[in-house]
Design an enzyme around this catalytic site. Structure first.
Site, mmCIF file in Angstrom:
data_model
loop_
_atom_site.group_PDB
_atom_site.id
_atom_site.type_symbol
_atom_site.label_atom_id
_atom_site.label_comp_id
_atom_site.label_asym_id
_atom_site.label_seq_id
_atom_site.Cartn_x
_atom_site.Cartn_y
_atom_site.Cartn_z
ATOM 1 C CE LYS A 144 -3.051 2.672 2.742
ATOM 2 N NZ LYS A 144 -4.426 2.824 3.605
ATOM 3 C CE1 TYR A 224 -4.442 -15.026 -35.211
ATOM 4 C CE2 TYR A 224 -2.524 -13.829 -35.810
ATOM 5 C CZ TYR A 224 -3.510 -14.674 -36.090
ATOM 6 O OH TYR A 224 -3.002 -15.715 -36.989
ATOM 7 C CG HIS A 283 -11.432 -25.939 -36.940
ATOM 8 N ND1 HIS A 283 -11.169 -24.565 -37.121
ATOM 9 C CD2 HIS A 283 -10.649 -26.070 -38.440
ATOM 10 C CE1 HIS A 283 -10.668 -24.110 -38.069
ATOM 11 N NE2 HIS A 283 -10.251 -24.933 -38.864
ATOM 12 N NE ARG A 445 -27.027 -39.131 -31.079
ATOM 13 C CZ ARG A 445 -25.894 -38.759 -30.714
ATOM 14 N NH1 ARG A 445 -24.629 -39.468 -31.017
ATOM 15 N NH2 ARG A 445 -25.718 -37.769 -29.907
#
Ligand SMILES: NC(=O)c1ncn([C@@H]2O[C@H](COP(=O)(O)O)[C@@H](O)[C@H]2O)c1NC=O
Length: 521
Positions: A144, A224, A283, A445
Protein backbone atom coordinates in the site's frame (compact mmCIF):
# COMPACT_ATOMS: atom_id res chain seq x y z
CA UNK A 1 28.78 10.29 -9.68
CA UNK A 2 25.73 8.03 -9.87
CA UNK A 3 22.68 9.80 -11.22
CA UNK A 4 19.68 9.31 -8.93
CA UNK A 5 16.23 10.15 -10.26
CA UNK A 6 13.69 12.07 -8.16
CA UNK A 7 11.43 9.04 -7.88
CA UNK A 8 14.24 6.83 -6.59
CA UNK A 9 14.15 6.18 -2.84
CA UNK A 10 17.47 5.25 -1.27
CA UNK A 11 17.35 2.13 0.89
CA UNK A 12 18.70 2.68 4.39
CA UNK A 13 16.75 0.24 6.55
CA UNK A 14 15.37 -3.15 5.53
CA UNK A 15 13.09 -5.64 7.25
CA UNK A 16 13.68 -9.24 6.19
CA UNK A 17 11.38 -12.10 7.20
CA UNK A 18 11.56 -15.14 4.94
CA UNK A 19 10.37 -18.73 5.28
CA UNK A 20 12.37 -19.90 2.26
CA UNK A 21 15.91 -18.84 3.03
CA UNK A 22 17.36 -19.57 -0.42
CA UNK A 23 19.80 -16.77 -1.32
CA UNK A 24 19.26 -15.06 2.05
CA UNK A 25 22.91 -14.92 3.14
CA UNK A 26 24.10 -13.52 -0.20
CA UNK A 27 21.29 -10.97 -0.12
CA UNK A 28 22.06 -9.91 3.47
CA UNK A 29 25.76 -9.65 2.66
CA UNK A 30 25.09 -7.38 -0.30
CA UNK A 31 22.65 -5.20 1.64
CA UNK A 32 25.11 -4.92 4.53
CA UNK A 33 27.94 -3.99 2.14
CA UNK A 34 25.71 -1.21 0.82
CA UNK A 35 25.41 0.16 4.37
CA UNK A 36 21.78 -0.89 4.85
CA UNK A 37 20.60 -1.60 8.41
CA UNK A 38 19.01 -5.04 8.67
CA UNK A 39 16.08 -5.91 10.93
CA UNK A 40 14.84 -9.47 10.95
CA UNK A 41 12.62 -12.13 12.52
CA UNK A 42 13.58 -15.29 14.49
CA UNK A 43 15.31 -17.84 12.31
CA UNK A 44 15.89 -15.37 9.47
CA UNK A 45 17.90 -13.22 11.91
CA UNK A 46 19.69 -16.33 13.25
CA UNK A 47 20.89 -17.22 9.76
CA UNK A 48 22.11 -13.69 9.12
CA UNK A 49 23.98 -13.70 12.46
CA UNK A 50 25.51 -17.08 11.60
CA UNK A 51 26.84 -15.49 8.44
CA UNK A 52 28.66 -12.97 10.68
CA UNK A 53 26.51 -9.99 9.76
CA UNK A 54 24.96 -7.44 12.10
CA UNK A 55 21.16 -7.59 12.38
CA UNK A 56 18.59 -6.14 14.75
CA UNK A 57 16.07 -8.73 15.99
CA UNK A 58 12.50 -7.56 15.42
CA UNK A 59 11.62 -8.06 19.10
CA UNK A 60 14.23 -5.42 19.95
CA UNK A 61 12.32 -3.05 17.67
CA UNK A 62 8.91 -3.93 19.09
CA UNK A 63 9.98 -4.45 22.70
CA UNK A 64 7.63 -7.43 22.60
CA UNK A 65 8.78 -11.05 22.41
CA UNK A 66 7.88 -13.42 19.59
CA UNK A 67 5.19 -15.61 21.14
CA UNK A 68 2.46 -18.22 20.64
CA UNK A 69 4.67 -20.54 18.56
CA UNK A 70 5.54 -17.71 16.19
CA UNK A 71 1.92 -16.67 15.63
CA UNK A 72 2.93 -13.20 16.78
CA UNK A 73 6.30 -11.86 15.64
CA UNK A 74 5.84 -8.74 13.59
CA UNK A 75 2.21 -7.84 14.34
CA UNK A 76 3.13 -4.66 16.17
CA UNK A 77 2.63 -0.92 15.54
CA UNK A 78 6.38 -0.33 15.64
CA UNK A 79 6.65 -2.61 12.58
CA UNK A 80 3.53 -1.50 10.76
CA UNK A 81 3.99 2.22 11.45
CA UNK A 82 7.50 1.81 10.05
CA UNK A 83 6.04 0.20 6.91
CA UNK A 84 2.98 2.44 6.52
CA UNK A 85 4.38 5.92 7.17
CA UNK A 86 4.00 8.03 4.05
CA UNK A 87 7.37 9.75 4.05
CA UNK A 88 6.11 12.48 1.72
CA UNK A 89 3.94 13.79 4.56
CA UNK A 90 5.40 15.99 7.28
CA UNK A 91 2.62 14.91 9.66
CA UNK A 92 3.64 11.26 9.30
CA UNK A 93 7.31 12.12 9.81
CA UNK A 94 6.43 14.09 12.95
CA UNK A 95 4.38 11.21 14.33
CA UNK A 96 7.17 8.72 13.69
CA UNK A 97 9.44 11.02 15.72
CA UNK A 98 6.93 11.32 18.54
CA UNK A 99 6.35 7.56 18.67
CA UNK A 100 10.02 6.75 18.27
CA UNK A 101 9.42 4.64 15.15
CA UNK A 102 12.11 4.29 12.50
CA UNK A 103 10.74 3.85 8.94
CA UNK A 104 11.61 0.93 6.68
CA UNK A 105 12.58 1.53 3.05
CA UNK A 106 12.56 -2.12 2.06
CA UNK A 107 10.58 -5.21 3.04
CA UNK A 108 11.68 -8.69 1.96
CA UNK A 109 9.17 -11.42 2.80
CA UNK A 110 8.21 -14.85 1.59
CA UNK A 111 5.33 -16.65 3.22
CA UNK A 112 4.76 -19.90 5.10
CA UNK A 113 4.26 -22.65 2.52
CA UNK A 114 0.52 -23.14 3.00
CA UNK A 115 -0.18 -24.58 -0.48
CA UNK A 116 2.74 -27.03 -0.25
CA UNK A 117 1.61 -28.13 3.22
CA UNK A 118 -1.90 -28.86 1.92
CA UNK A 119 -0.45 -30.67 -1.11
CA UNK A 120 1.68 -32.84 1.20
CA UNK A 121 -1.52 -34.27 2.70
CA UNK A 122 -0.90 -32.73 6.13
CA UNK A 123 -3.76 -32.73 8.62
CA UNK A 124 -5.93 -29.67 9.35
CA UNK A 125 -3.95 -28.51 12.41
CA UNK A 126 -0.70 -28.45 10.50
CA UNK A 127 -2.31 -26.69 7.53
CA UNK A 128 -3.82 -24.07 9.80
CA UNK A 129 -0.47 -23.48 11.48
CA UNK A 130 0.98 -22.81 8.04
CA UNK A 131 -1.44 -19.96 7.33
CA UNK A 132 0.89 -16.99 7.45
CA UNK A 133 -0.67 -13.96 9.13
CA UNK A 134 2.15 -11.60 9.99
CA UNK A 135 3.86 -11.95 6.59
CA UNK A 136 0.82 -10.99 4.47
CA UNK A 137 0.02 -8.15 6.90
CA UNK A 138 3.49 -6.67 6.37
CA UNK A 139 3.37 -7.23 2.62
CA UNK A 140 0.03 -5.43 2.39
CA UNK A 141 1.32 -2.52 4.48
CA UNK A 142 4.46 -2.09 2.39
CA UNK A 143 2.62 -2.60 -0.91
CA UNK A 144 0.00 0.00 0.00
CA UNK A 145 2.80 2.36 0.96
CA UNK A 146 4.90 1.74 -2.16
CA UNK A 147 5.48 5.45 -2.51
CA UNK A 148 7.84 5.11 0.45
CA UNK A 149 8.65 1.40 0.69
CA UNK A 150 9.83 -1.24 -1.79
CA UNK A 151 8.46 -4.75 -1.18
CA UNK A 152 10.11 -7.89 -2.52
CA UNK A 153 8.10 -11.11 -2.32
CA UNK A 154 9.99 -13.33 -4.78
CA UNK A 155 13.44 -14.84 -4.37
CA UNK A 156 13.72 -14.52 -8.15
CA UNK A 157 13.61 -10.72 -7.69
CA UNK A 158 16.77 -10.59 -5.51
CA UNK A 159 19.01 -9.74 -8.49
CA UNK A 160 16.65 -6.87 -9.34
CA UNK A 161 16.84 -5.74 -5.71
CA UNK A 162 20.63 -5.79 -5.69
CA UNK A 163 20.73 -3.87 -8.96
CA UNK A 164 18.40 -1.25 -7.45
CA UNK A 165 20.61 -0.96 -4.36
CA UNK A 166 23.57 -0.32 -6.64
CA UNK A 167 21.57 2.24 -8.60
CA UNK A 168 20.65 4.21 -5.47
CA UNK A 169 17.20 2.71 -4.84
CA UNK A 170 14.09 1.58 -6.68
CA UNK A 171 12.31 4.04 -8.92
CA UNK A 172 8.64 4.75 -8.25
CA UNK A 173 7.76 2.76 -11.34
CA UNK A 174 9.66 -0.24 -9.98
CA UNK A 175 8.08 0.11 -6.53
CA UNK A 176 4.65 0.18 -8.14
CA UNK A 177 5.42 -2.99 -10.08
CA UNK A 178 6.70 -4.67 -6.90
CA UNK A 179 3.55 -3.62 -5.04
CA UNK A 180 1.30 -5.00 -7.77
CA UNK A 181 3.23 -8.26 -7.69
CA UNK A 182 3.01 -8.34 -3.87
CA UNK A 183 -0.77 -7.93 -3.85
CA UNK A 184 -1.02 -10.68 -6.50
CA UNK A 185 1.08 -13.00 -4.29
CA UNK A 186 -1.23 -12.29 -1.34
CA UNK A 187 -4.35 -12.72 -3.46
CA UNK A 188 -3.14 -16.11 -4.70
CA UNK A 189 -2.32 -17.14 -1.13
CA UNK A 190 -5.72 -15.99 0.15
CA UNK A 191 -7.55 -17.87 -2.62
CA UNK A 192 -5.72 -21.05 -1.60
CA UNK A 193 -6.56 -20.52 2.07
CA UNK A 194 -10.19 -19.61 1.37
CA UNK A 195 -10.73 -22.65 -0.87
CA UNK A 196 -9.11 -24.98 1.62
CA UNK A 197 -11.23 -23.59 4.46
CA UNK A 198 -14.43 -23.88 2.41
CA UNK A 199 -13.56 -27.51 1.69
CA UNK A 200 -12.06 -28.68 4.98
CA UNK A 201 -13.65 -26.61 7.70
CA UNK A 202 -17.22 -26.71 6.45
CA UNK A 203 -17.85 -30.40 5.75
CA UNK A 204 -20.78 -30.87 3.44
CA UNK A 205 -22.32 -33.49 1.22
CA UNK A 206 -22.10 -30.79 -1.42
CA UNK A 207 -19.15 -31.36 -3.78
CA UNK A 208 -19.11 -27.72 -4.78
CA UNK A 209 -17.91 -25.25 -2.15
CA UNK A 210 -19.61 -21.89 -1.60
CA UNK A 211 -16.53 -20.08 -2.78
CA UNK A 212 -14.23 -20.83 -5.67
CA UNK A 213 -11.34 -18.56 -6.54
CA UNK A 214 -8.93 -18.56 -9.40
CA UNK A 215 -5.41 -17.20 -9.20
CA UNK A 216 -3.99 -17.05 -12.69
CA UNK A 217 -0.62 -15.77 -13.81
CA UNK A 218 -0.06 -14.56 -17.32
CA UNK A 219 2.18 -17.08 -19.04
CA UNK A 220 2.21 -15.48 -22.48
CA UNK A 221 0.73 -12.69 -24.53
CA UNK A 222 -0.47 -14.29 -27.75
CA UNK A 223 -0.28 -12.68 -31.15
CA UNK A 224 -4.06 -12.66 -31.33
CA UNK A 225 -7.11 -14.67 -30.32
CA UNK A 226 -9.35 -16.91 -32.39
CA UNK A 227 -9.23 -14.18 -35.06
CA UNK A 228 -6.61 -11.53 -35.76
CA UNK A 229 -8.79 -8.69 -34.48
CA UNK A 230 -9.07 -10.29 -31.02
CA UNK A 231 -6.34 -9.71 -28.42
CA UNK A 232 -5.43 -12.77 -26.38
CA UNK A 233 -3.17 -14.14 -23.66
CA UNK A 234 -2.41 -17.45 -21.97
CA UNK A 235 -2.84 -17.67 -18.19
CA UNK A 236 -1.46 -20.48 -16.06
CA UNK A 237 -3.29 -21.86 -13.06
CA UNK A 238 -0.73 -22.93 -10.45
CA UNK A 239 -3.39 -24.69 -8.39
CA UNK A 240 -4.37 -27.04 -11.25
CA UNK A 241 -2.35 -30.06 -12.40
CA UNK A 242 0.30 -28.97 -14.91
CA UNK A 243 -0.81 -29.32 -18.53
CA UNK A 244 -0.59 -27.64 -21.89
CA UNK A 245 -0.26 -24.20 -20.32
CA UNK A 246 3.03 -25.34 -18.80
CA UNK A 247 4.31 -27.15 -21.90
CA UNK A 248 7.83 -26.38 -23.06
CA UNK A 249 8.20 -25.32 -26.68
CA UNK A 250 11.30 -26.81 -28.28
CA UNK A 251 10.98 -25.33 -31.72
CA UNK A 252 8.80 -23.44 -34.15
CA UNK A 253 6.68 -20.35 -34.49
CA UNK A 254 4.99 -18.81 -31.49
CA UNK A 255 1.94 -20.79 -30.30
CA UNK A 256 -1.33 -19.14 -31.25
CA UNK A 257 -4.65 -19.18 -29.39
CA UNK A 258 -6.10 -21.75 -31.81
CA UNK A 259 -2.91 -23.84 -31.58
CA UNK A 260 -3.43 -24.07 -27.80
CA UNK A 261 -7.09 -25.03 -28.15
CA UNK A 262 -6.30 -27.77 -30.67
CA UNK A 263 -3.14 -28.94 -28.88
CA UNK A 264 -5.12 -29.33 -25.67
CA UNK A 265 -7.83 -31.35 -27.41
CA UNK A 266 -5.17 -33.52 -29.07
CA UNK A 267 -3.24 -34.02 -25.83
CA UNK A 268 -6.40 -35.05 -23.97
CA UNK A 269 -7.48 -37.43 -26.73
CA UNK A 270 -4.07 -39.14 -27.03
CA UNK A 271 -3.84 -39.57 -23.28
CA UNK A 272 -7.18 -41.30 -23.09
CA UNK A 273 -5.41 -44.50 -24.15
CA UNK A 274 -2.98 -46.73 -22.28
CA UNK A 275 -1.43 -48.10 -25.51
CA UNK A 276 0.74 -45.91 -27.77
CA UNK A 277 -1.80 -43.52 -29.31
CA UNK A 278 -1.96 -40.63 -31.75
CA UNK A 279 -4.67 -38.01 -32.16
CA UNK A 280 -4.83 -35.51 -35.01
CA UNK A 281 -7.00 -32.49 -34.31
CA UNK A 282 -8.41 -29.69 -36.43
CA UNK A 283 -10.74 -27.04 -35.00
CA UNK A 284 -10.86 -28.94 -31.68
CA UNK A 285 -12.21 -32.10 -33.36
CA UNK A 286 -10.33 -35.25 -34.26
CA UNK A 287 -9.69 -36.07 -37.89
CA UNK A 288 -8.01 -39.28 -36.77
CA UNK A 289 -7.32 -41.22 -33.59
CA UNK A 290 -5.55 -44.56 -33.43
CA UNK A 291 -3.53 -46.82 -31.18
CA UNK A 292 -0.69 -49.04 -32.38
CA UNK A 293 2.39 -51.02 -31.44
CA UNK A 294 4.26 -47.71 -31.35
CA UNK A 295 3.47 -44.06 -31.95
CA UNK A 296 4.64 -44.13 -35.55
CA UNK A 297 2.20 -46.91 -36.36
CA UNK A 298 -0.57 -45.19 -34.38
CA UNK A 299 0.04 -41.97 -36.30
CA UNK A 300 0.01 -43.73 -39.68
CA UNK A 301 -3.38 -45.23 -38.88
CA UNK A 302 -4.76 -41.97 -37.46
CA UNK A 303 -3.59 -40.03 -40.50
CA UNK A 304 -5.13 -42.56 -42.89
CA UNK A 305 -8.55 -41.83 -41.37
CA UNK A 306 -8.85 -38.45 -43.09
CA UNK A 307 -5.65 -37.25 -44.80
CA UNK A 308 -7.46 -34.29 -46.35
CA UNK A 309 -8.51 -32.88 -42.98
CA UNK A 310 -5.20 -33.77 -41.31
CA UNK A 311 -3.51 -31.13 -43.51
CA UNK A 312 -2.52 -28.30 -41.13
CA UNK A 313 -3.56 -30.31 -38.09
CA UNK A 314 -2.23 -30.66 -34.57
CA UNK A 315 -0.79 -34.04 -33.62
CA UNK A 316 -0.48 -35.40 -30.09
CA UNK A 317 1.05 -38.70 -29.07
CA UNK A 318 1.20 -40.23 -25.62
CA UNK A 319 4.78 -41.52 -25.93
CA UNK A 320 7.98 -39.70 -26.95
CA UNK A 321 8.23 -38.86 -30.65
CA UNK A 322 10.56 -41.33 -32.34
CA UNK A 323 12.70 -40.77 -35.41
CA UNK A 324 10.29 -42.94 -37.43
CA UNK A 325 7.34 -40.78 -36.38
CA UNK A 326 9.27 -37.58 -37.05
CA UNK A 327 10.00 -38.76 -40.59
CA UNK A 328 6.28 -39.41 -41.16
CA UNK A 329 5.23 -36.06 -39.77
CA UNK A 330 7.81 -34.19 -41.80
CA UNK A 331 5.97 -35.34 -44.93
CA UNK A 332 2.71 -33.70 -43.82
CA UNK A 333 1.92 -30.04 -43.28
CA UNK A 334 1.38 -29.89 -39.51
CA UNK A 335 0.96 -26.94 -37.14
CA UNK A 336 1.92 -28.45 -33.76
CA UNK A 337 3.26 -31.72 -32.37
CA UNK A 338 2.63 -32.35 -28.65
CA UNK A 339 4.31 -35.23 -26.86
CA UNK A 340 5.75 -36.17 -23.49
CA UNK A 341 9.19 -35.95 -25.13
CA UNK A 342 11.13 -36.10 -28.40
CA UNK A 343 14.07 -38.32 -29.28
CA UNK A 344 17.09 -36.16 -30.18
CA UNK A 345 17.04 -37.34 -33.79
CA UNK A 346 13.33 -36.56 -34.01
CA UNK A 347 13.86 -32.93 -33.00
CA UNK A 348 16.57 -32.64 -35.63
CA UNK A 349 14.27 -33.92 -38.38
CA UNK A 350 11.28 -31.81 -37.35
CA UNK A 351 13.37 -28.67 -36.76
CA UNK A 352 13.96 -28.56 -40.48
CA UNK A 353 10.45 -27.09 -40.64
CA UNK A 354 10.85 -23.58 -39.26
CA UNK A 355 7.17 -23.04 -38.44
CA UNK A 356 6.33 -26.43 -36.92
CA UNK A 357 5.79 -26.02 -33.19
CA UNK A 358 7.17 -28.82 -31.02
CA UNK A 359 5.75 -28.98 -27.50
CA UNK A 360 6.86 -31.15 -24.61
CA UNK A 361 3.89 -31.39 -22.28
CA UNK A 362 4.24 -32.23 -18.58
CA UNK A 363 3.27 -35.74 -17.58
CA UNK A 364 -0.43 -36.22 -18.30
CA UNK A 365 -2.69 -35.49 -15.35
CA UNK A 366 -6.36 -35.01 -16.11
CA UNK A 367 -7.88 -31.86 -14.64
CA UNK A 368 -10.31 -33.03 -11.95
CA UNK A 369 -12.63 -30.09 -12.58
CA UNK A 370 -13.38 -28.25 -15.80
CA UNK A 371 -14.54 -24.66 -15.95
CA UNK A 372 -16.33 -22.95 -18.79
CA UNK A 373 -17.20 -19.30 -18.96
CA UNK A 374 -20.73 -18.25 -19.75
CA UNK A 375 -22.06 -14.70 -19.72
CA UNK A 376 -22.13 -13.58 -16.11
CA UNK A 377 -20.51 -16.66 -14.63
CA UNK A 378 -18.69 -19.92 -14.89
CA UNK A 379 -19.92 -23.49 -15.18
CA UNK A 380 -17.96 -26.13 -13.29
CA UNK A 381 -18.07 -29.88 -13.78
CA UNK A 382 -16.06 -32.97 -12.92
CA UNK A 383 -14.09 -33.77 -16.06
CA UNK A 384 -15.36 -36.65 -18.23
CA UNK A 385 -12.05 -38.42 -18.39
CA UNK A 386 -11.36 -40.50 -15.36
CA UNK A 387 -12.96 -43.85 -14.75
CA UNK A 388 -16.18 -42.92 -16.53
CA UNK A 389 -19.11 -45.26 -15.94
CA UNK A 390 -19.64 -47.53 -18.93
CA UNK A 391 -15.93 -47.56 -19.77
CA UNK A 392 -15.49 -51.19 -18.92
CA UNK A 393 -16.94 -53.40 -21.70
CA UNK A 394 -17.70 -56.13 -19.15
CA UNK A 395 -20.45 -53.84 -17.79
CA UNK A 396 -22.07 -53.33 -21.23
CA UNK A 397 -25.44 -54.88 -21.98
CA UNK A 398 -25.81 -56.87 -25.18
CA UNK A 399 -28.95 -55.42 -26.76
CA UNK A 400 -28.99 -57.66 -29.83
CA UNK A 401 -26.89 -59.88 -32.07
CA UNK A 402 -24.11 -62.30 -31.16
CA UNK A 403 -21.91 -61.56 -28.19
CA UNK A 404 -18.75 -59.97 -29.55
CA UNK A 405 -15.55 -61.99 -29.73
CA UNK A 406 -12.68 -60.53 -27.66
CA UNK A 407 -11.26 -58.99 -30.85
CA UNK A 408 -14.56 -57.33 -31.78
CA UNK A 409 -15.10 -56.19 -28.21
CA UNK A 410 -11.64 -54.61 -28.34
CA UNK A 411 -12.62 -52.72 -31.49
CA UNK A 412 -15.81 -51.48 -29.85
CA UNK A 413 -13.93 -50.48 -26.68
CA UNK A 414 -11.50 -48.46 -28.81
CA UNK A 415 -14.38 -46.74 -30.65
CA UNK A 416 -16.18 -46.00 -27.39
CA UNK A 417 -13.02 -44.50 -25.87
CA UNK A 418 -12.28 -42.43 -28.98
CA UNK A 419 -15.80 -41.05 -29.45
CA UNK A 420 -15.55 -38.96 -26.30
CA UNK A 421 -12.92 -36.80 -27.97
CA UNK A 422 -15.45 -35.87 -30.67
CA UNK A 423 -17.77 -32.89 -30.31
CA UNK A 424 -21.42 -33.87 -30.08
CA UNK A 425 -23.37 -35.16 -31.88
CA UNK A 426 -20.64 -37.68 -32.46
CA UNK A 427 -20.65 -40.84 -34.54
CA UNK A 428 -17.33 -42.58 -34.94
CA UNK A 429 -16.49 -45.53 -37.18
CA UNK A 430 -13.39 -47.61 -36.41
CA UNK A 431 -11.50 -50.59 -37.76
CA UNK A 432 -8.24 -52.14 -36.58
CA UNK A 433 -8.04 -49.80 -33.56
CA UNK A 434 -8.17 -46.70 -35.73
CA UNK A 435 -10.93 -44.29 -36.64
CA UNK A 436 -12.00 -44.58 -40.28
CA UNK A 437 -14.84 -42.04 -40.35
CA UNK A 438 -15.88 -39.37 -37.86
CA UNK A 439 -19.07 -37.34 -37.90
CA UNK A 440 -18.92 -34.50 -35.41
CA UNK A 441 -20.62 -31.36 -34.22
CA UNK A 442 -23.89 -31.83 -36.12
CA UNK A 443 -27.17 -30.71 -34.61
CA UNK A 444 -28.81 -34.06 -35.33
CA UNK A 445 -27.45 -37.58 -35.11
CA UNK A 446 -28.50 -38.59 -38.65
CA UNK A 447 -26.22 -35.98 -40.18
CA UNK A 448 -23.33 -37.07 -37.94
CA UNK A 449 -23.91 -40.66 -39.10
CA UNK A 450 -23.98 -39.53 -42.74
CA UNK A 451 -20.78 -37.55 -42.26
CA UNK A 452 -19.00 -40.48 -40.60
CA UNK A 453 -20.10 -42.86 -43.34
CA UNK A 454 -19.19 -40.52 -46.18
CA UNK A 455 -15.76 -39.87 -44.68
CA UNK A 456 -15.18 -43.60 -44.21
CA UNK A 457 -16.21 -44.44 -47.80
CA UNK A 458 -15.66 -48.13 -48.49
CA UNK A 459 -14.12 -48.56 -45.04
CA UNK A 460 -17.54 -48.17 -43.42
CA UNK A 461 -18.38 -51.68 -44.57
CA UNK A 462 -17.33 -54.05 -41.77
CA UNK A 463 -16.34 -51.25 -39.37
CA UNK A 464 -17.68 -50.78 -35.85
CA UNK A 465 -19.50 -47.65 -34.70
CA UNK A 466 -19.76 -45.68 -31.48
CA UNK A 467 -22.38 -43.04 -30.80
CA UNK A 468 -21.68 -40.58 -27.97
CA UNK A 469 -25.36 -40.55 -26.96
CA UNK A 470 -28.42 -42.69 -27.65
CA UNK A 471 -30.11 -42.81 -31.04
CA UNK A 472 -33.39 -40.92 -30.53
CA UNK A 473 -34.80 -42.64 -33.63
CA UNK A 474 -33.69 -45.55 -35.77
CA UNK A 475 -32.85 -43.22 -38.70
CA UNK A 476 -29.27 -42.42 -37.64
CA UNK A 477 -28.54 -46.06 -36.98
CA UNK A 478 -30.08 -47.00 -40.32
CA UNK A 479 -27.47 -44.86 -42.10
CA UNK A 480 -24.77 -46.95 -40.39
CA UNK A 481 -26.52 -50.24 -41.15
CA UNK A 482 -26.92 -49.33 -44.82
CA UNK A 483 -23.18 -48.64 -44.97
CA UNK A 484 -22.37 -52.12 -43.61
CA UNK A 485 -21.36 -51.37 -40.01
CA UNK A 486 -21.11 -54.71 -38.20
CA UNK A 487 -21.34 -53.72 -34.54
CA UNK A 488 -22.45 -50.64 -32.62
CA UNK A 489 -21.85 -49.37 -29.09
CA UNK A 490 -24.08 -46.64 -27.72
CA UNK A 491 -25.43 -45.59 -24.31
CA UNK A 492 -29.06 -46.63 -24.84
CA UNK A 493 -31.79 -44.98 -22.82
CA UNK A 494 -33.94 -43.49 -25.58
CA UNK A 495 -37.72 -43.84 -25.26
CA UNK A 496 -37.46 -45.46 -28.70
CA UNK A 497 -34.70 -47.92 -27.76
CA UNK A 498 -36.97 -50.78 -28.81
CA UNK A 499 -37.33 -49.34 -32.30
CA UNK A 500 -33.57 -48.72 -32.56
CA UNK A 501 -32.67 -52.20 -31.29
CA UNK A 502 -35.21 -53.77 -33.64
CA UNK A 503 -33.49 -52.08 -36.61
CA UNK A 504 -30.10 -53.38 -35.45
CA UNK A 505 -31.55 -56.84 -34.91
CA UNK A 506 -33.12 -57.04 -38.33
CA UNK A 507 -29.76 -56.09 -39.86
CA UNK A 508 -28.20 -58.93 -37.84
CA UNK A 509 -25.57 -56.80 -36.14
CA UNK A 510 -24.28 -56.76 -32.57
CA UNK A 511 -25.28 -53.82 -30.44
CA UNK A 512 -24.06 -53.03 -26.93
CA UNK A 513 -25.51 -50.46 -24.52
CA UNK A 514 -23.06 -48.81 -22.12
CA UNK A 515 -25.57 -47.07 -19.87
CA UNK A 516 -23.48 -43.87 -19.91
CA UNK A 517 -23.07 -41.17 -22.52
CA UNK A 518 -20.18 -38.91 -23.51
CA UNK A 519 -21.57 -35.60 -24.71
CA UNK A 520 -18.73 -33.22 -25.45
CA UNK A 521 -19.54 -29.64 -26.41
N1 LIG B 1 3.22 -14.00 13.09
C1 LIG B 1 3.91 -13.00 12.66
O1 LIG B 1 3.87 -11.94 13.20
C2 LIG B 1 4.80 -13.20 11.49
N2 LIG B 1 5.56 -12.26 11.00
C3 LIG B 1 6.24 -12.78 9.96
N3 LIG B 1 5.88 -14.08 9.80
C4 LIG B 1 6.42 -15.03 8.82
O2 LIG B 1 7.48 -15.69 9.44
C5 LIG B 1 8.40 -16.18 8.46
C6 LIG B 1 9.81 -15.91 8.89
O3 LIG B 1 9.99 -16.34 10.20
P1 LIG B 1 11.42 -16.79 10.69
O4 LIG B 1 12.31 -15.61 10.41
O5 LIG B 1 11.26 -17.10 12.11
O6 LIG B 1 11.82 -17.99 9.89
C7 LIG B 1 8.03 -15.48 7.17
O7 LIG B 1 7.52 -16.46 6.30
C8 LIG B 1 6.99 -14.45 7.56
O8 LIG B 1 6.02 -14.30 6.55
C9 LIG B 1 4.98 -14.36 10.74
N4 LIG B 1 4.42 -15.58 10.89
C10 LIG B 1 3.15 -15.95 10.76
O9 LIG B 1 2.17 -15.34 10.76
Amino acid sequence: MKEVTVSQRPIRRALISVYDKTGLVELAQALHRAGIELVSTGSTAAMIIDAGLPVTAVDQVTGFPECLDGRVKTLHPKVHAGLLADLRKDTHLAQLDELDVAPFDLLVVNLYPFQATVASGAGPDECIEQIDIGGPAMVRSAAKNHDSVAVVTDIAAYPLLLAAVQAGGFTLEQRRALAARAFAVIAEYDVAVAQWCARELVPSEQVWPDFAGLALSRAAVLRYGENPHQQAALYADQSAPAGLAQAQQLHGKEMSYNNYVDADAAWRAANDFAQPAAAIIKHANPCGIAVGADVAQAHRSAHACDPVSAFGGVIAVNRPVTVALARQISEIFTEVVVAPGFEAGAVEILSAKPSLRLLVAPQWQPAPVELRQITGGVLAQIADRVEAPGDDPSTWVLACGDAASPALLGELAFAWRAVRAVKSNAILLAADRATVGIGMGQVNRVDSARLAVSRAGDRANGSVAASDAFFPFADGLQVLLDAGVRAVVQPGGSVRDEEVIAAAKSAGITMYLTGARHFFH
